[in-house]
Design a protein around this motif. Structure first.
Motif, PDB file in Angstrom:
ATOM      1  N   GLN A 103       0.849  -1.181   0.000  1.00 22.16           N
ATOM      2  CA  GLN A 103       0.000   0.000   0.000  1.00 22.16           C
ATOM      3  C   GLN A 103       0.889   1.238   0.000  1.00 22.16           C
ATOM      4  OE1 GLN A 103      -2.214   0.912   3.727  1.00 22.16           O
ATOM      5  NE2 GLN A 103      -3.990   0.499   2.428  1.00 22.16           N
ATOM      6  N   LEU A 104       0.614   2.181  -0.880  1.00 20.48           N
ATOM      7  CA  LEU A 104       1.299   3.463  -0.890  1.00 20.48           C
ATOM      8  C   LEU A 104       0.275   4.542  -0.601  1.00 20.48           C
ATOM      9  CD1 LEU A 104       3.262   1.623  -2.609  1.00 20.48           C
ATOM     10  CD2 LEU A 104       4.021   3.747  -3.642  1.00 20.48           C
ATOM     11  N   SER A 105       0.614   5.436   0.325  1.00 23.85           N
ATOM     12  CA  SER A 105      -0.318   6.472   0.770  1.00 23.85           C
ATOM     13  C   SER A 105       0.374   7.824   0.816  1.00 23.85           C
ATOM     14  CB  SER A 105      -0.856   6.152   2.164  1.00 23.85           C
ATOM     15  OG  SER A 105      -1.409   4.865   2.204  1.00 23.85           O
ATOM     16  N   LEU A 106      -0.411   8.851   0.594  1.00 26.78           N
ATOM     17  CA  LEU A 106       0.028  10.226   0.759  1.00 26.78           C
ATOM     18  C   LEU A 106      -0.925  10.832   1.768  1.00 26.78           C
ATOM     19  CD1 LEU A 106       1.959  12.464  -0.197  1.00 26.78           C
ATOM     20  CD2 LEU A 106       0.275  13.038  -1.959  1.00 26.78           C
ATOM     21  N   GLY A 107      -0.411  11.227   2.916  1.00 30.75           N
ATOM     22  CA  GLY A 107      -1.299  11.629   3.998  1.00 30.75           C
ATOM     23  C   GLY A 107      -2.066  10.400   4.457  1.00 30.75           C
ATOM     24  N   LYS A 108      -3.373  10.523   4.600  1.00 25.11           N
ATOM     25  CA  LYS A 108      -4.196   9.391   5.025  1.00 25.11           C
ATOM     26  C   LYS A 108      -4.879   8.702   3.850  1.00 25.11           C
ATOM     27  CE  LYS A 108      -5.078  11.149   9.627  1.00 25.11           C
ATOM     28  NZ  LYS A 108      -6.093  11.537  10.602  1.00 25.11           N
ATOM     29  N   LYS A 109      -4.558   9.102   2.633  1.00 19.13           N
ATOM     30  CA  LYS A 109      -5.220   8.547   1.452  1.00 19.13           C
ATOM     31  C   LYS A 109      -4.307   7.564   0.726  1.00 19.13           C
ATOM     32  CE  LYS A 109      -8.814  11.132   2.035  1.00 19.13           C
ATOM     33  NZ  LYS A 109     -10.072  10.631   2.455  1.00 19.13           N
ATOM     34  N   THR A 110      -4.821   6.366   0.481  1.00 22.95           N
ATOM     35  CA  THR A 110      -4.102   5.346  -0.265  1.00 22.95           C
ATOM     36  C   THR A 110      -4.276   5.608  -1.756  1.00 22.95           C
ATOM     37  OG1 THR A 110      -4.430   3.724   1.476  1.00 22.95           O
ATOM     38  CG2 THR A 110      -3.983   2.869  -0.728  1.00 22.95           C
ATOM     39  N   PHE A 111      -3.162   5.608  -2.495  1.00 19.79           N
ATOM     40  CA  PHE A 111      -3.293   5.813  -3.937  1.00 19.79           C
ATOM     41  C   PHE A 111      -2.907   4.582  -4.751  1.00 19.79           C
ATOM     42  CE2 PHE A 111       0.832   7.634  -2.821  1.00 19.79           C
ATOM     43  CZ  PHE A 111       1.696   7.179  -3.816  1.00 19.79           C
ATOM     44  N   ILE A 112      -2.175   3.644  -4.172  1.00 19.38           N
ATOM     45  CA  ILE A 112      -1.884   2.361  -4.824  1.00 19.38           C
ATOM     46  C   ILE A 112      -1.938   1.287  -3.754  1.00 19.38           C
ATOM     47  CG2 ILE A 112      -0.117   0.933  -5.942  1.00 19.38           C
ATOM     48  CD1 ILE A 112       0.911   3.448  -7.329  1.00 19.38           C
ATOM     49  N   GLU A 113      -2.595   0.162  -4.070  1.00 19.93           N
ATOM     50  CA  GLU A 113      -2.591  -0.974  -3.163  1.00 19.93           C
ATOM     51  C   GLU A 113      -2.757  -2.251  -3.967  1.00 19.93           C
ATOM     52  OE1 GLU A 113      -7.303  -0.643  -1.931  1.00 19.93           O
ATOM     53  OE2 GLU A 113      -5.785  -0.764  -0.363  1.00 19.93           O
ATOM     54  N   GLY A 114      -2.317  -3.349  -3.396  1.00 20.47           N
ATOM     55  CA  GLY A 114      -2.455  -4.625  -4.082  1.00 20.47           C
ATOM     56  C   GLY A 114      -2.125  -5.770  -3.160  1.00 20.47           C
ATOM     57  N   GLU A 115      -2.513  -6.955  -3.590  1.00 14.59           N
ATOM     58  CA  GLU A 115      -2.195  -8.162  -2.837  1.00 14.59           C
ATOM     59  C   GLU A 115      -2.095  -9.313  -3.826  1.00 14.59           C
ATOM     60  OE1 GLU A 115      -6.412  -9.772  -1.260  1.00 14.59           O
ATOM     61  OE2 GLU A 115      -5.642  -8.000  -0.242  1.00 14.59           O
ATOM     62  N   GLY A 116      -1.406 -10.369  -3.424  1.00 13.82           N
ATOM     63  CA  GLY A 116      -1.260 -11.524  -4.287  1.00 13.82           C
ATOM     64  C   GLY A 116      -0.535 -11.179  -5.575  1.00 13.82           C
ATOM     65  N   PHE A 117       0.671 -10.613  -5.476  1.00 14.90           N
ATOM     66  CA  PHE A 117       1.378 -10.128  -6.653  1.00 14.90           C
ATOM     67  C   PHE A 117       2.225 -11.189  -7.352  1.00 14.90           C
ATOM     68  CE2 PHE A 117       3.497  -9.021  -2.722  1.00 14.90           C
ATOM     69  CZ  PHE A 117       4.780  -9.542  -2.886  1.00 14.90           C
ATOM     70  N   ASN A 118       2.203 -12.429  -6.869  1.00 11.76           N
ATOM     71  CA  ASN A 118       2.936 -13.538  -7.477  1.00 11.76           C
ATOM     72  C   ASN A 118       4.410 -13.189  -7.676  1.00 11.76           C
ATOM     73  OD1 ASN A 118       0.626 -15.123  -7.463  1.00 11.76           O
ATOM     74  ND2 ASN A 118       0.002 -14.386  -9.465  1.00 11.76           N
ATOM     75  N   SER A 119       4.915 -13.180  -8.918  1.00 10.86           N
ATOM     76  CA  SER A 119       6.341 -12.906  -9.170  1.00 10.86           C
ATOM     77  C   SER A 119       6.690 -11.439  -9.003  1.00 10.86           C
ATOM     78  CB  SER A 119       6.731 -13.331 -10.581  1.00 10.86           C
ATOM     79  OG  SER A 119       6.680 -14.725 -10.695  1.00 10.86           O
ATOM     80  N   SER A 120       5.939 -10.558  -9.685  1.00 11.86           N
ATOM     81  CA  SER A 120       6.244  -9.132  -9.595  1.00 11.86           C
ATOM     82  C   SER A 120       5.066  -8.293 -10.072  1.00 11.86           C
ATOM     83  CB  SER A 120       7.480  -8.790 -10.426  1.00 11.86           C
ATOM     84  OG  SER A 120       7.235  -8.995 -11.798  1.00 11.86           O
ATOM     85  N   MET A 121       5.107  -7.029  -9.688  1.00  9.64           N
ATOM     86  CA  MET A 121       4.062  -6.076 -10.042  1.00  9.64           C
ATOM     87  C   MET A 121       4.711  -4.704 -10.050  1.00  9.64           C
ATOM     88  SD  MET A 121       0.411  -5.954 -10.109  1.00  9.64           S
ATOM     89  CE  MET A 121       0.152  -7.524  -9.358  1.00  9.64           C
ATOM     90  N   GLN A 122       4.209  -3.826 -10.894  1.00 11.52           N
ATOM     91  CA  GLN A 122       4.689  -2.447 -10.863  1.00 11.52           C
ATOM     92  C   GLN A 122       3.572  -1.475 -11.193  1.00 11.52           C
ATOM     93  OE1 GLN A 122       7.774  -1.535 -13.705  1.00 11.52           O
ATOM     94  NE2 GLN A 122       7.160  -3.205 -15.033  1.00 11.52           N
ATOM     95  N   HIS A 123       3.675  -0.273 -10.615  1.00  9.66           N
ATOM     96  CA  HIS A 123       2.707   0.799 -10.800  1.00  9.66           C
ATOM     97  C   HIS A 123       3.468   2.097 -11.052  1.00  9.66           C
ATOM     98  CE1 HIS A 123      -0.723  -1.483  -9.088  1.00  9.66           C
ATOM     99  NE2 HIS A 123       0.182  -1.988  -8.290  1.00  9.66           N
TER     100      HIS A 123
END
Length: 161
Positions: A103-123
């Motif tokens: 999870q990536l957040s700025l202040g209290k707001k999440t702008f990217i999140e994920g789960e179960g990324f297996n080998s790799s993931m990018q945003h």
């Protein structure tokens, strides 16, 4: 003028469909051009296999994390990132079975999140200022996963601790 510049940057960096997300006044600016981003990682049963990094547009690594030792444990790191720059968040699992979350957040707001990324993931994302985050509309990943890219409608009510 700034909105025109942001639109032009969106078109050239992310292509059509990029989202502009408002994060509200709770974002933390640590200097005029530096914004504090919260990076949260929840490890799976094999924490030593999880690694991540944020790279700048030129490919240089800005910040990284890994070498985790505790399974099913939440790790949080805050990182100052320059505003009006393009970044890519990369997360990987060396065995290809990444079932943790991020999870990536700025202040209290999440702008990217994920789960179960297996080998790799990018945003890809850009922090325009303390209340605007621009994220790419598509995710890139090696194996199918169920990562969630927070949409503008979800962002309005999504808060983190």
């Amino acid at each position: 003028m700034k909105s025109v510049l942001v639109f032009m940057m969106l078109s050239s960096a992310f292509g059509k469909g990029a989202k502009v997300l408002r994060t509200a006044e709770d974002a933390v600016a640590t200097s005029d051009s530096c914004l504090s981003v919260k990076i949260g990682i929840l490890t799976d049963n094999y924490p030593e296999q999880t690694n991540w990094f944020i790279s700048a547009k030129d490919g240089s690594v800005v910040v990284s994390g890994g070498d985790y030792t505790e399974s099913a444990t939440s790790y949080v790191q805050h990182q100052c990132l320059e505003a009006e720059r393009f970044y890519t968040f990369h997360i990987s699992d060396t065995d290809g079975d990444g079932s943790g979350s991020y999870q990536l957040s700025l202040g209290k707001k999440t702008f990217i999140e994920g789960e179960g990324f297996n080998s790799s993931m990018q945003h890809k994302f850009m922090l325009a200022d303390t209340d605007i985050v621009i994220v790419t509309p598509k995710r890139k990943y090696a194996n199918e996963g169920n990562a969630i890219l927070v949409s503008e409608s979800k962002l309005a009510g999504k808060t983190t601790d």
